[in-house]
Scaffold this motif. Structure first.
Motif, mmCIF file in Angstrom:
data_model
loop_
_atom_site.group_PDB
_atom_site.id
_atom_site.type_symbol
_atom_site.label_atom_id
_atom_site.label_comp_id
_atom_site.label_asym_id
_atom_site.label_seq_id
_atom_site.Cartn_x
_atom_site.Cartn_y
_atom_site.Cartn_z
ATOM 1 N N VAL A 1 1.416 -1.591 0.133
ATOM 2 C CA VAL A 1 -0.063 -0.397 0.430
ATOM 3 C C VAL A 1 1.073 1.490 -0.014
ATOM 4 O O VAL A 1 0.493 2.272 -0.818
ATOM 5 N N ILE A 2 2.321 1.607 0.687
ATOM 6 C CA ILE A 2 3.182 2.304 0.857
ATOM 7 C C ILE A 2 3.198 2.708 -0.900
ATOM 8 O O ILE A 2 3.614 3.566 -1.013
ATOM 9 N N SER A 3 3.141 1.244 -1.488
ATOM 10 C CA SER A 3 4.759 1.469 -2.934
ATOM 11 C C SER A 3 3.056 2.083 -3.377
ATOM 12 O O SER A 3 4.001 2.931 -4.123
ATOM 13 N N GLN A 4 2.155 1.909 -3.049
ATOM 14 C CA GLN A 4 0.910 2.562 -4.388
ATOM 15 C C GLN A 4 1.423 4.110 -4.221
ATOM 16 O O GLN A 4 0.656 4.499 -5.081
ATOM 17 N N ASP A 5 1.224 3.907 -2.557
ATOM 18 C CA ASP A 5 0.619 5.410 -2.292
ATOM 19 C C ASP A 5 1.955 6.561 -3.049
ATOM 20 O O ASP A 5 1.625 7.496 -3.258
ATOM 21 N N ILE A 6 3.249 6.026 -3.084
ATOM 22 C CA ILE A 6 4.478 6.813 -3.136
ATOM 23 C C ILE A 6 4.155 6.806 -4.781
ATOM 24 O O ILE A 6 4.488 8.032 -5.001
ATOM 25 N N SER A 7 3.961 5.728 -5.343
ATOM 26 C CA SER A 7 3.670 5.773 -6.766
ATOM 27 C C SER A 7 2.769 7.350 -7.733
ATOM 28 O O SER A 7 2.113 7.876 -8.678
ATOM 29 N N THR A 8 1.140 7.837 -6.467
ATOM 30 C CA THR A 8 0.764 8.257 -6.477
ATOM 31 C C THR A 8 0.787 10.263 -6.302
ATOM 32 O O THR A 8 0.065 10.676 -6.278
ATOM 33 N N GLY A 9 2.263 9.987 -5.961
ATOM 34 C CA GLY A 9 2.524 11.096 -4.928
ATOM 35 C C GLY A 9 2.669 11.983 -3.146
ATOM 36 O O GLY A 9 2.646 12.785 -3.012
ATOM 37 N N LEU A 10 2.458 10.193 -3.020
ATOM 38 C CA LEU A 10 1.406 10.402 -1.665
ATOM 39 C C LEU A 10 3.257 10.514 -0.954
ATOM 40 O O LEU A 10 3.854 10.102 -1.038
ATOM 41 N N VAL A 11 2.445 11.380 0.589
ATOM 42 C CA VAL A 11 3.450 10.990 1.752
ATOM 43 C C VAL A 11 3.591 10.007 3.048
ATOM 44 O O VAL A 11 3.058 10.588 3.712
ATOM 45 N N PRO A 12 3.631 8.714 2.729
ATOM 46 C CA PRO A 12 3.704 8.331 4.455
ATOM 47 C C PRO A 12 4.335 8.940 5.233
ATOM 48 O O PRO A 12 5.444 8.767 5.004
ATOM 49 N N PHE A 13 2.978 9.116 6.379
ATOM 50 C CA PHE A 13 4.665 9.532 7.238
ATOM 51 C C PHE A 13 4.054 9.199 8.803
ATOM 52 O O PHE A 13 4.914 8.970 9.841
ATOM 53 N N LEU A 14 3.356 8.519 8.958
ATOM 54 C CA LEU A 14 2.618 8.012 9.884
ATOM 55 C C LEU A 14 2.407 6.256 10.482
ATOM 56 O O LEU A 14 1.582 5.845 9.445
ATOM 57 N N LEU A 15 2.728 5.529 11.337
ATOM 58 C CA LEU A 15 2.130 3.913 11.058
ATOM 59 C C LEU A 15 2.107 3.905 12.295
ATOM 60 O O LEU A 15 2.796 4.364 13.616
ATOM 61 N N CYS A 16 1.540 3.479 13.029
ATOM 62 C CA CYS A 16 0.442 3.263 13.708
ATOM 63 C C CYS A 16 0.866 2.139 14.647
ATOM 64 O O CYS A 16 -0.267 0.982 13.851
ATOM 65 N N ALA A 17 0.913 1.126 15.051
ATOM 66 C CA ALA A 17 1.229 -0.267 15.463
ATOM 67 C C ALA A 17 0.409 -0.556 16.381
ATOM 68 O O ALA A 17 0.570 0.218 17.988
ATOM 69 N N THR A 18 -0.324 -1.509 16.964
ATOM 70 C CA THR A 18 -0.579 -2.079 18.175
ATOM 71 C C THR A 18 -0.515 -2.683 18.781
ATOM 72 O O THR A 18 -0.053 -4.257 18.764
ATOM 73 N N VAL A 19 0.179 -3.025 19.988
ATOM 74 C CA VAL A 19 0.454 -4.441 20.705
ATOM 75 C C VAL A 19 -0.923 -4.304 21.907
ATOM 76 O O VAL A 19 -1.506 -3.699 22.840
ATOM 77 N N GLY A 20 -1.906 -5.418 22.057
ATOM 78 C CA GLY A 20 -2.436 -5.575 21.994
ATOM 79 C C GLY A 20 -3.963 -5.144 21.654
ATOM 80 O O GLY A 20 -4.434 -3.761 22.593
ATOM 81 N N THR A 21 -4.554 -5.137 20.785
ATOM 82 C CA THR A 21 -5.397 -4.558 19.761
ATOM 83 C C THR A 21 -6.883 -4.748 21.049
ATOM 84 O O THR A 21 -6.945 -5.895 21.547
ATOM 85 N N THR A 22 -7.597 -3.667 20.760
ATOM 86 C CA THR A 22 -8.908 -3.317 21.752
ATOM 87 C C THR A 22 -10.068 -4.750 21.669
ATOM 88 O O THR A 22 -10.328 -5.524 22.499
ATOM 89 N N SER A 23 -10.320 -5.379 20.404
ATOM 90 C CA SER A 23 -10.948 -6.757 19.985
ATOM 91 C C SER A 23 -10.010 -7.965 20.372
ATOM 92 O O SER A 23 -11.009 -8.564 21.219
ATOM 93 N N SER A 24 -9.064 -8.321 20.443
ATOM 94 C CA SER A 24 -8.945 -9.724 20.704
ATOM 95 C C SER A 24 -7.153 -9.725 21.167
ATOM 96 O O SER A 24 -6.718 -10.500 21.309
ATOM 97 N N THR A 25 -6.975 -8.296 21.491
ATOM 98 C CA THR A 25 -5.842 -8.276 22.139
ATOM 99 C C THR A 25 -4.721 -9.109 20.575
ATOM 100 O O THR A 25 -3.713 -9.238 21.380
ATOM 101 N N ALA A 26 -4.368 -8.770 19.748
ATOM 102 C CA ALA A 26 -3.577 -9.006 18.451
ATOM 103 C C ALA A 26 -2.307 -8.714 19.341
ATOM 104 O O ALA A 26 -2.126 -7.329 19.487
ATOM 105 N N VAL A 27 -1.425 -8.395 18.101
ATOM 106 C CA VAL A 27 0.088 -8.396 18.660
ATOM 107 C C VAL A 27 0.254 -7.551 17.191
ATOM 108 O O VAL A 27 1.139 -8.738 16.556
ATOM 109 N N ASP A 28 0.713 -6.755 16.983
ATOM 110 C CA ASP A 28 1.519 -6.513 15.458
ATOM 111 C C ASP A 28 3.144 -6.516 15.173
ATOM 112 O O ASP A 28 3.637 -6.224 16.770
ATOM 113 N N PRO A 29 3.181 -7.011 13.934
ATOM 114 C CA PRO A 29 5.042 -7.779 14.686
ATOM 115 C C PRO A 29 5.199 -6.145 13.809
ATOM 116 O O PRO A 29 5.770 -6.355 13.514
ATOM 117 N N LEU A 30 5.937 -5.827 15.669
ATOM 118 C CA LEU A 30 6.931 -4.529 15.773
ATOM 119 C C LEU A 30 8.278 -4.440 14.955
ATOM 120 O O LEU A 30 8.611 -3.644 14.209
#
Ligand code: PLP
Length: 470
Positions: free
Chosen positions: A227-256
């Motif tokens: 998704v980032i590659s697509q965005d960059i190719s259309t001139g957008l600027v990725p600036f913030l990634l928010c990962a979660t350790v212990g999500t609200t619905s199921s305490t999923a842990v994003d692969p930091l």
């Protein structure tokens, strides 16, 4: 005769406060006699209270009688041992006393000079907590970073987003706001969406990436990359990634670690929201869940959730405090003073949205001192063990299934529908939820998976534990 208002009378305070402590202690003693989920109807209170404030003072006794008769029925008892809904909001005697002291001193610590102890204790206690979590040294106050207590995780992610936004805009120009893109998963807390709304991020630039059961609802680094590659190719600027350790619905842990690599390669700000599960990481065996935090720009955990610190107390660490200060500082004449002008002190007003701030570090300090690290670790382990025992009961009962693997103290489960019919299953679980909660005996909550299945969740073992340990 008109009564003259007197300044705070220490003896009257002593007497009134003793009575209030007695009232609260009696409340805790009898907390299980109330329905844990308040059973009142909307608007119930207006019928019970007068239309306007009294012209003349009433007695504390009268007020307390009203609290007992009219307020408590409308209270949902978060501190009850029978409360298992949402996430824990633990209190403790230590946290309670810290709150009391903070209310008693009632300082407003926006600048160092308004109460040097408030600023300095906050710095020290957040350094303590950072070391306890084994956060990288970059988050300590001794380098270019540091910690700050926010009211909530929502405020934490908002100030982080503003810092990251302005850091980028100062480089690419203010007129490029419409190019900035935020990335998160469909399990990320809605606080991020709110922060985007407030921060002026274009709604079409908020990427909410799909997760599914195959990765236990963790954010996929491959999908993120794509998704980032697509965005960059259309001139957008990725600036913030928010990962979660212990999500609200199921305490999923994003692969930091993998996400950190993607963020780094694209020069993005990497924020980790560990509002609930962060507390568990004071135990060495759970610390691996935040491996990768070394590469993050900011990290947040709520001490008011699972760390025995009465609401509110959300700890935020940031590696580049200048970015935060640049986004949030103002320098009006009435706030100028020698210490601030000489850049010798931290002025926390520049690290948060409001000007005024409470002396919240007192309660965190008291919790850390009056429990000690070993007891706090034991406390976390005990909750996780209670959750494991409940999970076992669910597994042994053929009517139910555990929906996602349990990692911390949240158990996600549901009743199976006899003929595997999704709609019937949802109705069955909704009915179970309503039936259980309407008894007032326990309070549990629910969520809906991305597949549209409702499941029930049990968490918040704190109050049971408190009964045993303090
Ligand atoms: C609880 C929670 C939040 C929101 O917390 P507040 O402090 O109420 O804003 C955000 N993210 C996660 C992962 C949470 O568990």
């Amino acid at each position: 005769m008109e009564e003259r208002l007197k300044p705070m009378d220490a003896e009257q305070l002593r007497e009134s406060a003793h009575r209030m402590v007695d009232f609260i202690a009696d409340y805790y003693k009898s907390i299980e006699s109330f329905p844990v989920l308040s059973q009142v109807e909307p608007g119930y209170l207006r019928k019970l209270l007068p239309d306007s404030a009294p012209d003349h003072p009433e007695s504390l006794q009268q007020v307390l009688e009203d609290v007992q008769a009219k307020i408590l029925p409308g209270v949902t008892h978060w501190q009850s041992p029978n409360y298992f809904a949402y996430y824990p909001s633990n209190s403790s005697i230590a946290g309670f006393m810290g709150e009391m002291l903070s209310a008693g001193l009632n300082i407003v610590g926006f600048s160092w000079i308004t109460s040097p102890a408030a600023t300095e204790l906050e710095i020290i206690v957040l350094d303590w907590l950072a070391k306890l979590l084994n956060l990288p040294d970059d988050f300590l106050s001794t380098g270019p970073g540091g910690g700050v207590i926010q009211g909530t995780a929502s405020e934490a992610v908002l100030v982080v987003l503003l810092a990251a936004r302005d850091k980028f805009l100062s480089r690419i120009g203010k007129s490029s706001l419409d190019k900035l893109v935020v990335y998160s998963s469909d399990q990320t807390h809605s606080a991020l969406q709110k922060a985007c709304q407030i921060g002026g991020i274009y709604p079409e630039n908020c990427r909410v990436l799909k997760t599914d059961a195959s990765t236990n609802y963790a954010l996929s680094p491959d999908l993120l990359n794509e998704v980032i590659s697509q965005d960059i190719s259309t001139g957008l600027v990725p600036f913030l990634l928010c990962a979660t350790v212990g999500t609200t619905s199921s305490t999923a842990v994003d692969p930091l670690p993998a996400l950190a690599t993607v963020a780094k390669r694209n020069g993005m700000w990497f924020h980790i929201d560990a509002a609930y599960a962060g507390s568990a990481c004071i135990c060495p065996e759970y610390r691996p869940y935040i491996d990768g935090v070394e590469e993050a720009d900011s990290f947040n955990m709520n001490a008011h959730k699972w760390f025995l610190t009465n609401f509110d107390c959300s700890a935020l660490w940031i590696k580049d405090r200048k970015a935060l200060i640049q986004a949030l500082s103002t320098n009006p004449e009435f706030l100028k003073n020698k210490a601030s002008q000489a850049n010798m002190v931290v002025d926390y007003r520049d690290w948060q949205i409001p000007l005024g701030r409470r002396f919240r570090s007192l309660k965190l300090w008291m919790v850390l001192r009056l429990y000690g690290v070993q007891n706090l670790q034991q406390y976390i382990r005990n909750h996780i063990e209670l959750a494991r025992q409940f999970e076992d009961l669910v597994i042994q009962d053929p009517r139910f299934e555990v929906v996602t693997p349990r990692i911390f103290s949240l158990v996600c489960f549901r009743l199976l529908s006899p003929d595997n019919d999704g709609d019937k299953g949802n109705k069955l679980n909704r009915d179970l939820l309503d039936t259980v909660n309407s008894t007032g005996k326990i309070f549990i909550s629910h969520t809906v998976s991305s597949l549209g299945y409702i499941h029930l969740t049990l968490c918040s073992w704190g109050s049971i534990d408190r009964r045993e340990t303090c």
